[in-house]
Design a protein around this motif. Sequence first.
Motif, PDB file in Angstrom:
ATOM      1  N   GLY A   1       6.772  -0.352  -5.843  1.00  0.00           N
ATOM      2  CA  GLY A   1       5.969  -1.568  -5.721  1.00  0.00           C
ATOM      3  C   GLY A   1       4.526  -1.391  -5.281  1.00  0.00           C
ATOM      4  N   ALA A   2       4.012  -0.161  -5.260  1.00  0.00           N
ATOM      5  CA  ALA A   2       2.628   0.042  -4.796  1.00  0.00           C
ATOM      6  C   ALA A   2       1.635  -0.765  -5.625  1.00  0.00           C
ATOM      7  N   GLN A   3       0.697  -1.397  -4.947  1.00  0.00           N
ATOM      8  CA  GLN A   3      -0.388  -2.139  -5.614  1.00  0.00           C
ATOM      9  C   GLN A   3      -1.746  -1.515  -5.302  1.00  0.00           C
ATOM     10  N   LEU A   4      -1.805  -0.811  -4.192  1.00  0.00           N
ATOM     11  CA  LEU A   4      -3.008  -0.082  -3.773  1.00  0.00           C
ATOM     12  C   LEU A   4      -2.513   1.247  -3.229  1.00  0.00           C
ATOM     13  N   ILE A   5      -3.100   2.341  -3.701  1.00  0.00           N
ATOM     14  CA  ILE A   5      -2.713   3.657  -3.177  1.00  0.00           C
ATOM     15  C   ILE A   5      -3.870   4.193  -2.334  1.00  0.00           C
ATOM     16  N   ALA A   6      -3.528   4.700  -1.150  1.00  0.00           N
ATOM     17  CA  ALA A   6      -4.523   5.221  -0.205  1.00  0.00           C
ATOM     18  C   ALA A   6      -4.423   6.733  -0.161  1.00  0.00           C
ATOM     19  N   LEU A   7      -5.548   7.402  -0.388  1.00  0.00           N
ATOM     20  CA  LEU A   7      -5.574   8.863  -0.381  1.00  0.00           C
ATOM     21  C   LEU A   7      -6.716   9.375   0.499  1.00  0.00           C
ATOM     22  N   PRO A   8      -6.427   9.686   1.766  1.00  0.00           N
ATOM     23  CA  PRO A   8      -7.409  10.402   2.576  1.00  0.00           C
ATOM     24  C   PRO A   8      -7.436  11.859   2.107  1.00  0.00           C
ATOM     25  N   ALA A   9      -8.627  12.480   2.078  1.00  0.00           N
ATOM     26  CA  ALA A   9      -8.704  13.830   1.521  1.00  0.00           C
ATOM     27  C   ALA A   9      -9.800  14.660   2.171  1.00  0.00           C
TER      28      ALA A   9
ATOM     29  N   VAL B   1       0.854  -1.195   0.000  1.00  0.00           N
ATOM     30  CA  VAL B   1       0.000   0.000   0.000  1.00  0.00           C
ATOM     31  C   VAL B   1       0.889   1.244   0.000  1.00  0.00           C
ATOM     32  N   GLY B   2       0.612   2.173  -0.909  1.00  0.00           N
ATOM     33  CA  GLY B   2       1.347   3.438  -0.991  1.00  0.00           C
ATOM     34  C   GLY B   2       0.509   4.565  -0.409  1.00  0.00           C
ATOM     35  N   CYS B   3       1.179   5.534   0.223  1.00  0.00           N
ATOM     36  CA  CYS B   3       0.473   6.597   0.952  1.00  0.00           C
ATOM     37  C   CYS B   3       0.554   7.951   0.254  1.00  0.00           C
ATOM     38  N   ALA B   4      -0.574   8.655   0.252  1.00  0.00           N
ATOM     39  CA  ALA B   4      -0.628  10.044  -0.201  1.00  0.00           C
ATOM     40  C   ALA B   4      -1.776  10.705   0.552  1.00  0.00           C
ATOM     41  N   ILE B   5      -1.826  12.031   0.585  1.00  0.00           N
ATOM     42  CA  ILE B   5      -2.921  12.752   1.240  1.00  0.00           C
ATOM     43  C   ILE B   5      -3.366  13.913   0.350  1.00  0.00           C
ATOM     44  N   CYS B   6      -4.656  13.980   0.062  1.00  0.00           N
ATOM     45  CA  CYS B   6      -5.368  15.129  -0.504  1.00  0.00           C
ATOM     46  C   CYS B   6      -4.629  15.829  -1.642  1.00  0.00           C
ATOM     47  N   TYR B   7      -4.068  17.002  -1.389  1.00  0.00           N
ATOM     48  CA  TYR B   7      -3.446  17.827  -2.439  1.00  0.00           C
ATOM     49  C   TYR B   7      -2.283  17.114  -3.129  1.00  0.00           C
ATOM     50  N   ASP B   8      -1.674  16.130  -2.467  1.00  0.00           N
ATOM     51  CA  ASP B   8      -0.657  15.280  -3.115  1.00  0.00           C
ATOM     52  C   ASP B   8      -1.159  14.740  -4.457  1.00  0.00           C
ATOM     53  N   LEU B   9      -2.487  14.560  -4.556  1.00  0.00           N
ATOM     54  CA  LEU B   9      -3.093  13.969  -5.753  1.00  0.00           C
ATOM     55  C   LEU B   9      -2.702  14.703  -7.032  1.00  0.00           C
ATOM     56  N   ARG B  10      -2.363  15.997  -6.899  1.00  0.00           N
ATOM     57  CA  ARG B  10      -2.037  16.798  -8.096  1.00  0.00           C
ATOM     58  C   ARG B  10      -0.587  16.667  -8.548  1.00  0.00           C
ATOM     59  N   PHE B  11       0.196  15.839  -7.853  1.00  0.00           N
ATOM     60  CA  PHE B  11       1.629  15.747  -8.147  1.00  0.00           C
ATOM     61  C   PHE B  11       1.958  14.320  -8.596  1.00  0.00           C
ATOM     62  N   PRO B  12       1.836  14.060  -9.911  1.00  0.00           N
ATOM     63  CA  PRO B  12       1.946  12.680 -10.402  1.00  0.00           C
ATOM     64  C   PRO B  12       3.293  12.041 -10.106  1.00  0.00           C
ATOM     65  N   GLU B  13       4.321  12.851  -9.909  1.00  0.00           N
ATOM     66  CA  GLU B  13       5.652  12.270  -9.641  1.00  0.00           C
ATOM     67  C   GLU B  13       5.663  11.473  -8.330  1.00  0.00           C
ATOM     68  N   LEU B  14       4.831  11.877  -7.361  1.00  0.00           N
ATOM     69  CA  LEU B  14       4.753  11.091  -6.116  1.00  0.00           C
ATOM     70  C   LEU B  14       4.192   9.698  -6.412  1.00  0.00           C
ATOM     71  N   PHE B  15       3.185   9.637  -7.265  1.00  0.00           N
ATOM     72  CA  PHE B  15       2.532   8.356  -7.561  1.00  0.00           C
ATOM     73  C   PHE B  15       3.438   7.472  -8.410  1.00  0.00           C
ATOM     74  N   GLN B  16       4.237   8.097  -9.297  1.00  0.00           N
ATOM     75  CA  GLN B  16       5.231   7.333 -10.057  1.00  0.00           C
ATOM     76  C   GLN B  16       6.280   6.757  -9.110  1.00  0.00           C
ATOM     77  N   ALA B  17       6.660   7.545  -8.104  1.00  0.00           N
ATOM     78  CA  ALA B  17       7.641   7.047  -7.125  1.00  0.00           C
ATOM     79  C   ALA B  17       7.040   5.889  -6.328  1.00  0.00           C
ATOM     80  N   LEU B  18       5.742   5.983  -5.985  1.00  0.00           N
ATOM     81  CA  LEU B  18       5.100   4.897  -5.228  1.00  0.00           C
ATOM     82  C   LEU B  18       5.040   3.623  -6.058  1.00  0.00           C
ATOM     83  N   VAL B  19       4.684   3.742  -7.330  1.00  0.00           N
ATOM     84  CA  VAL B  19       4.567   2.526  -8.142  1.00  0.00           C
ATOM     85  C   VAL B  19       5.955   1.957  -8.434  1.00  0.00           C
TER      86      VAL B  19
END
Length: 277
Positions: free
Chosen positions: A171-179, A150-168
């Motif tokens: 090895g991220a298989q599920l990303i969790a975004l509380p917002a 599980v990869g972690c992000a929060i709310c406004y992080d959603l607008r920064f695709p480089e974080l999600f590329q780093a998570l995948v």
Amino acid sequence: MLKASVIQMNSQGDKAANLQSIATLVDDVVARERPDWILLPEHCEWLGGSSGAPGVAEPAMGGETWTLLSGLARRHQVWLHGGSFYEKAAEPGKAYNSSVVFDRDGREAARYRKIHLFDVTTTDGARYFESQTIVPGDDIVLYDCEGVTVGCAICYDLRFPELFQALVARGAQLIALPAAFTLLTGKDHWEPLIRARAIETQTWFAAAAQWGSYATPAGARQSFGQSMIVDPWGAVVARVSDGIGHASAYTDIDLLDRVRNQIPVGRNKALGRRIAA
Ligand SMILES: O=C(O)CNC(=O)[C@H](CS)NC(=O)CCC(=O)C(=O)O
């Protein structure tokens, strides 16, 4: 395969009432859905504008919210990804916006501190200045949940695709975004951004949101809601309607390979090598 649930709240500036609401919603989703893993929204324990953060921030461990979430996870023998709550930072008057994850024994399994801070004036003139009271985290965080990364992000992080590329890439298989997305930005950006991040990373995506009106010293604000679970193809497989509630889905991990073989963006990446050259 994990059964995942996302909880949607309408937290306010009354911490005791919010904590009661967390307990009621977790009890309810466990009774009805028997999930393996539950995600709470950002600022589940207190929502009243980030200027109030220093007044409500808790110590890293053993504070009111930490203790409640740990106890709920243990009592229900469920993984609980504790949305976010305000965690005291070393600097006086400052806090982190932290997600703390508890395993089925109620032990802390991971902690992520929001990296991208929301310093934005929305089109209605409402000013958000998160960096005034929040210290950004600087760690990229993933954890193992019974074989699912599980990869972690929060709310406004959603607008920064480089974080999600780093998570995948890690090895991220599920990303969790509380917002707690604003109504004005959420109506146009929330679902397209979530689905884009899920499609780009070819991961499962769970997003738990605040919904509805809450008071701040600068006046009432509205959160967009629309908590959802999106599959690695980008399809919305579960969604919460307006109001308080929850939605659940089985996150079939075999689907990751099917989607990643169908459209092999991981193997077909080219620009990174060109930039590096
Ligand atoms: O200030 C508060 O009341 C509580 N804090 C929040 O709701 C947080 C930080 S200010 N909100 C966001 O990150 C919204 C992002 C967003 O809406 C977008 O990216 O469009």
